[in-house]
Motif scaffolding. Structure first.
Motif, PDB file in Angstrom:
ATOM      1  N   ARG A   1       7.828  -9.295   7.324  1.00 13.74           N
ATOM      2  CA  ARG A   1       8.585  -8.046   7.248  1.00 13.74           C
ATOM      3  C   ARG A   1       8.059  -7.167   6.107  1.00 13.74           C
ATOM      4  NH1 ARG A   1      13.356 -10.152   7.545  1.00 13.74           N
ATOM      5  NH2 ARG A   1      13.809 -10.213   5.318  1.00 13.74           N
ATOM      6  N   ARG A   2       7.698  -7.788   4.990  1.00 15.80           N
ATOM      7  CA  ARG A   2       7.158  -7.018   3.869  1.00 15.80           C
ATOM      8  C   ARG A   2       5.810  -6.396   4.230  1.00 15.80           C
ATOM      9  NH1 ARG A   2       9.560 -11.280   0.801  1.00 15.80           N
ATOM     10  NH2 ARG A   2       7.623 -12.502   0.885  1.00 15.80           N
ATOM     11  N   THR A   3       4.979  -7.140   4.943  1.00 16.65           N
ATOM     12  CA  THR A   3       3.676  -6.610   5.359  1.00 16.65           C
ATOM     13  C   THR A   3       3.835  -5.418   6.295  1.00 16.65           C
ATOM     14  OG1 THR A   3       2.662  -8.804   5.157  1.00 16.65           O
ATOM     15  CG2 THR A   3       1.497  -7.165   6.502  1.00 16.65           C
ATOM     16  N   TYR A   4       4.700  -5.570   7.283  1.00 14.81           N
ATOM     17  CA  TYR A   4       4.918  -4.473   8.230  1.00 14.81           C
ATOM     18  C   TYR A   4       5.564  -3.270   7.543  1.00 14.81           C
ATOM     19  CZ  TYR A   4       4.234  -8.347  11.513  1.00 14.81           C
ATOM     20  OH  TYR A   4       3.726  -9.417  12.190  1.00 14.81           O
ATOM     21  N   ALA A   5       6.468  -3.542   6.603  1.00 10.01           N
ATOM     22  CA  ALA A   5       7.118  -2.443   5.879  1.00 10.01           C
ATOM     23  C   ALA A   5       6.095  -1.667   5.049  1.00 10.01           C
ATOM     24  CB  ALA A   5       8.224  -2.992   4.980  1.00 10.01           C
ATOM     25  N   LEU A   6       5.127  -2.366   4.472  1.00  4.77           N
ATOM     26  CA  LEU A   6       4.076  -1.691   3.704  1.00  4.77           C
ATOM     27  C   LEU A   6       3.227  -0.801   4.608  1.00  4.77           C
ATOM     28  CD1 LEU A   6       2.527  -1.276   1.064  1.00  4.77           C
ATOM     29  CD2 LEU A   6       1.178  -3.320   1.610  1.00  4.77           C
ATOM     30  N   LEU A   7       2.894  -1.310   5.796  1.00  6.45           N
ATOM     31  CA  LEU A   7       2.130  -0.506   6.759  1.00  6.45           C
ATOM     32  C   LEU A   7       2.917   0.732   7.179  1.00  6.45           C
ATOM     33  CD1 LEU A   7       0.555  -3.246   9.072  1.00  6.45           C
ATOM     34  CD2 LEU A   7      -0.686  -1.663   7.594  1.00  6.45           C
ATOM     35  N   LEU A   8       4.214   0.540   7.441  1.00  2.00           N
ATOM     36  CA  LEU A   8       5.034   1.666   7.875  1.00  2.00           C
ATOM     37  C   LEU A   8       5.198   2.694   6.759  1.00  2.00           C
ATOM     38  CD1 LEU A   8       6.804   2.928  10.079  1.00  2.00           C
ATOM     39  CD2 LEU A   8       8.730   1.639   9.144  1.00  2.00           C
ATOM     40  N   ALA A   9       5.414   2.230   5.541  1.00  2.00           N
ATOM     41  CA  ALA A   9       5.553   3.151   4.409  1.00  2.00           C
ATOM     42  C   ALA A   9       4.272   3.943   4.201  1.00  2.00           C
ATOM     43  CB  ALA A   9       5.916   2.376   3.147  1.00  2.00           C
ATOM     44  N   THR A  10       3.133   3.276   4.366  1.00  2.00           N
ATOM     45  CA  THR A  10       1.846   3.969   4.243  1.00  2.00           C
ATOM     46  C   THR A  10       1.691   5.019   5.339  1.00  2.00           C
ATOM     47  OG1 THR A  10       0.836   1.986   3.290  1.00  2.00           O
ATOM     48  CG2 THR A  10      -0.656   3.659   4.173  1.00  2.00           C
ATOM     49  N   ALA A  11       2.042   4.633   6.563  1.00  2.34           N
ATOM     50  CA  ALA A  11       1.925   5.557   7.695  1.00  2.34           C
ATOM     51  C   ALA A  11       2.802   6.785   7.493  1.00  2.34           C
ATOM     52  CB  ALA A  11       2.308   4.841   8.991  1.00  2.34           C
ATOM     53  N   TYR A  12       4.041   6.560   7.094  1.00  6.71           N
ATOM     54  CA  TYR A  12       4.956   7.684   6.869  1.00  6.71           C
ATOM     55  C   TYR A  12       4.501   8.535   5.684  1.00  6.71           C
ATOM     56  CZ  TYR A  12       9.043  10.235   5.264  1.00  6.71           C
ATOM     57  OH  TYR A  12       9.874  11.221   4.826  1.00  6.71           O
ATOM     58  N   GLY A  13       4.145   7.883   4.593  1.00  2.00           N
ATOM     59  CA  GLY A  13       3.744   8.620   3.396  1.00  2.00           C
ATOM     60  C   GLY A  13       2.543   9.514   3.620  1.00  2.00           C
ATOM     61  N   LEU A  14       1.579   9.056   4.395  1.00  2.80           N
ATOM     62  CA  LEU A  14       0.371   9.851   4.635  1.00  2.80           C
ATOM     63  C   LEU A  14       0.651  11.087   5.482  1.00  2.80           C
ATOM     64  CD1 LEU A  14      -2.258   7.037   5.251  1.00  2.80           C
ATOM     65  CD2 LEU A  14      -2.097   8.540   3.266  1.00  2.80           C
ATOM     66  N   GLN A  15       1.753  11.083   6.217  1.00  4.12           N
ATOM     67  CA  GLN A  15       2.091  12.251   7.032  1.00  4.12           C
ATOM     68  C   GLN A  15       2.963  13.266   6.299  1.00  4.12           C
ATOM     69  OE1 GLN A  15       3.277  11.969  11.115  1.00  4.12           O
ATOM     70  NE2 GLN A  15       2.353   9.958  11.421  1.00  4.12           N
ATOM     71  N   THR A  16       3.433  12.931   5.107  1.00  2.00           N
ATOM     72  CA  THR A  16       4.358  13.814   4.415  1.00  2.00           C
ATOM     73  C   THR A  16       3.629  14.987   3.753  1.00  2.00           C
ATOM     74  OG1 THR A  16       4.242  12.468   2.408  1.00  2.00           O
ATOM     75  CG2 THR A  16       6.018  11.970   3.979  1.00  2.00           C
ATOM     76  N   LEU A  17       4.385  16.040   3.488  1.00  4.28           N
ATOM     77  CA  LEU A  17       3.829  17.229   2.837  1.00  4.28           C
ATOM     78  C   LEU A  17       3.231  16.925   1.460  1.00  4.28           C
ATOM     79  CD1 LEU A  17       6.546  19.837   3.837  1.00  4.28           C
ATOM     80  CD2 LEU A  17       4.160  19.881   4.532  1.00  4.28           C
ATOM     81  N   PRO A  18       3.893  16.140   0.588  1.00  2.00           N
ATOM     82  CA  PRO A  18       3.266  15.842  -0.712  1.00  2.00           C
ATOM     83  C   PRO A  18       1.893  15.201  -0.582  1.00  2.00           C
ATOM     84  CG  PRO A  18       5.588  15.255  -0.772  1.00  2.00           C
ATOM     85  CD  PRO A  18       5.268  15.602   0.656  1.00  2.00           C
ATOM     86  N   ALA A  19       1.729  14.283   0.389  1.00  2.00           N
ATOM     87  CA  ALA A  19       0.415  13.662   0.584  1.00  2.00           C
ATOM     88  C   ALA A  19      -0.617  14.691   1.017  1.00  2.00           C
ATOM     89  CB  ALA A  19       0.518  12.541   1.622  1.00  2.00           C
ATOM     90  N   THR A  20      -0.222  15.611   1.897  1.00  2.00           N
ATOM     91  CA  THR A  20      -1.134  16.668   2.335  1.00  2.00           C
ATOM     92  C   THR A  20      -1.531  17.562   1.173  1.00  2.00           C
ATOM     93  OG1 THR A  20      -0.120  16.674   4.533  1.00  2.00           O
ATOM     94  CG2 THR A  20      -1.428  18.606   3.926  1.00  2.00           C
ATOM     95  N   PHE A  21      -0.556  17.954   0.344  1.00  2.00           N
ATOM     96  CA  PHE A  21      -0.859  18.793  -0.816  1.00  2.00           C
ATOM     97  C   PHE A  21      -1.823  18.073  -1.759  1.00  2.00           C
ATOM     98  CE2 PHE A  21       3.668  20.634  -0.333  1.00  2.00           C
ATOM     99  CZ  PHE A  21       3.226  21.469   0.680  1.00  2.00           C
ATOM    100  N   LEU A  22      -1.575  16.781  -1.991  1.00  2.00           N
ATOM    101  CA  LEU A  22      -2.413  16.014  -2.911  1.00  2.00           C
ATOM    102  C   LEU A  22      -3.850  15.942  -2.403  1.00  2.00           C
ATOM    103  CD1 LEU A  22      -2.666  14.227  -5.425  1.00  2.00           C
ATOM    104  CD2 LEU A  22      -1.982  12.272  -4.001  1.00  2.00           C
ATOM    105  N   VAL A  23      -4.009  15.640  -1.121  1.00  4.64           N
ATOM    106  CA  VAL A  23      -5.357  15.552  -0.543  1.00  4.64           C
ATOM    107  C   VAL A  23      -6.065  16.896  -0.623  1.00  4.64           C
ATOM    108  CG1 VAL A  23      -6.634  15.222   1.608  1.00  4.64           C
ATOM    109  CG2 VAL A  23      -4.843  13.608   0.969  1.00  4.64           C
ATOM    110  N   ASN A  24      -5.360  17.964  -0.285  1.00  4.34           N
ATOM    111  CA  ASN A  24      -5.980  19.295  -0.334  1.00  4.34           C
ATOM    112  C   ASN A  24      -6.437  19.659  -1.742  1.00  4.34           C
ATOM    113  OD1 ASN A  24      -5.535  19.622   2.400  1.00  4.34           O
ATOM    114  ND2 ASN A  24      -3.672  20.831   2.156  1.00  4.34           N
ATOM    115  N   HIS A  25      -5.599  19.363  -2.739  1.00  2.00           N
ATOM    116  CA  HIS A  25      -5.959  19.684  -4.120  1.00  2.00           C
ATOM    117  C   HIS A  25      -7.116  18.826  -4.616  1.00  2.00           C
ATOM    118  CE1 HIS A  25      -2.947  22.664  -4.900  1.00  2.00           C
ATOM    119  NE2 HIS A  25      -1.939  21.848  -4.622  1.00  2.00           N
ATOM    120  N   LEU A  26      -7.063  17.533  -4.309  1.00  2.00           N
ATOM    121  CA  LEU A  26      -8.131  16.638  -4.767  1.00  2.00           C
ATOM    122  C   LEU A  26      -9.485  17.038  -4.190  1.00  2.00           C
ATOM    123  CD1 LEU A  26      -6.436  13.106  -4.661  1.00  2.00           C
ATOM    124  CD2 LEU A  26      -7.178  14.372  -6.678  1.00  2.00           C
TER     125      LEU A  26
END
Length: 428
Positions: A359-384
């Protein structure tokens, strides 16, 4: 039970909610301001609106509905940037269904379209939740809506005025009608409507065929055929025939916009890594590699959905939702809205998983998947990537998100299949 602890928790909740809403509001405002500076607010809808006007004027033939000169004139008149690779690439039936929006001035029509898309998005979240959880609390629904509002694909789709949020709602309704209500005809109506708007949702029929839900497949195709026949009374059949003949050409024109971040499919990612962010023509071997990948993925997803009796409906829903994105050679960021049912199905499965370590492994994958789609992640990638151009490869975040969701669902399907039947019955 500690009453003081409960009081503290209740006191913290409004503060946490207010903080979350503030962060969401700032991110959304920043995203729309950026798109406004680039003159992209309502950009995609301008192509739609121009097509609506042609249908209302009785100019539904190929030479008018798909006329690049007409599109360029309309975009120029409304101050939008010009790109020779962007065109109206949807079936004539899409313009016919929504032609009534051309009765209003462009600004008002765009506002109505956004209201329609926002409403469809909320219903899509609701139907998906009702499919996975028969009983949902209002607080949980509002939390899911808030989480959706943070996603770059959702915000981008609403801002530029594309149709993916409406497609998401139709697919969510289809899952709800078929998997929860056991009303295949209602589900078929939703699937046929989605396919009339855009060709990509036809991949869902492959998913239902794999599951041997032939009643859904045959009814969807029958309703779609009746809908096309009805549209011919107003549009004629020539524009639809010409659209089918030029469909692959449209795809090549859109692909000419380049690799990731524009194209977040595996093909777009490989093109980005091959060209090192400098652009250029796509080697033939990359296209062939993607074709082999897409075909293999259909077989892998099909095998996971066919596992019985261990595979749950949630896994089938998640994998079915991913199939249109998995096989498409062009995945723009707004297209990732279609992965929302898979995100929510993964969350549902993870909460029910009996093994803590997995469950912890799958939760980490899901958190990564969700986080990469969020606006803060997009802003960070664009700025970097703006500050350090050599980090161009970070623009593959949407594909990585898709891969994480797919990996989690496939691993959970495999885990269920390897469990002995007696153990499964005990757990169930």
């Amino acid at each position: 039970m500690n009453p003081h602890g409960r009081t503290r928790r209740y006191a913290v909740r409004p503060f946490a909610l207010a903080t979350a809403l503030t962060v969401i509001g700032i991110c959304v405002a920043k995203e729309w301001q950026g798109l406004g500076r680039l003159h992209f607010l309502g950009y995609d809808y301008a192509f739609f609106y121009n097509a609506f006007l042609h249908v209302l004027a009785g100019q539904a033939d190929w030479n008018h509905l798909y006329n690049p000169a007409s599109e360029r004139a309309f975009l120029t008149a409304h101050g939008y940037p010009m790109d020779p690779h962007n065109h109206y690439v949807y079936p004539p039936q899409f313009a016919w269904i929504f032609a009534w929006l051309g009765l209003f001035p462009f600004g008002l029509s765009l506002a109505l379209w956004r209201m329609l898309s926002m409403t469809a998005g909320m219903f899509g979240v609701y139907w998906t939740m009702k499919t996975l959880w028969p009983r949902i609390r209002r607080g949980h629904f509002l939390l899911a809506v808030a989480a959706t509002l943070t996603l770059t694909p959702f915000q981008l789709d609403i801002a530029v005025g594309n149709v993916n949020t409406i497609l998401f709602a139709l697919l969510a309704l289809a899952f709800y009608a078929i998997h929860r209500l056991d009303k295949p005809t209602v589900g078929a109506l939703a699937l046929a409507a989605a396919a009339a708007i855009k060709v990509t949702p036809l991949a869902l029929l492959v998913a239902f065929a794999i599951q041997r839900r032939w009643n859904v497949v045959t009814r969807s195709l029958s309703i779609l055929a009746l809908g096309l026949a009805a549209s011919f009374l107003f549009l004629g059949w020539e524009s639809t025939a010409a659209y089918a003949a030029h469909f692959l050409q449209f795809g090549k024109q859109s692909m000419a916009n380049g690799p990731a971040p524009y194209n977040q499919s595996l093909l777009g990612v490989l093109e980005l890594l091959w060209s090192k962010g400098r652009g250029g023509s796509t080697p033939t071997w990359l296209s062939l590699l993607f074709d082999a990948y897409a075909l293999a993925l259909v077989f892998v997803i099909g095998a996971a959905m066919r596992r019985k009796p261990w595979t749950s409906e949630s896994i089938r829903i998640g994998l079915s939702a991913l199939l249109p994105v998995a096989v498409s050679p062009l995945v723009e960021q707004p297209h990732m809205v279609l992965t929302l049912p898979a995100l929510m199905a993964s969350f549902h499965l993870i909460r029910r998983h009996p093994v803590a370590s997995a469950r912890r492994t799958y939760a980490l994958l899901l958190a990564t998947a969700y986080g990469l789609q969020t606006l803060p992640a997009t802003f960070l990638v664009n700025h970097l990537t703006r500050w350090v151009p050599s980090l161009y490869w970070l623009h593959i975040q949407m594909f990585v998100s898709f891969a994480c969701i797919l990996g989690a669902l496939l691993m959970m399907a495999r885990r269920h299949a390897s469990r002995p039947a007696a153990r499964t019955a005990t757990v169930a």
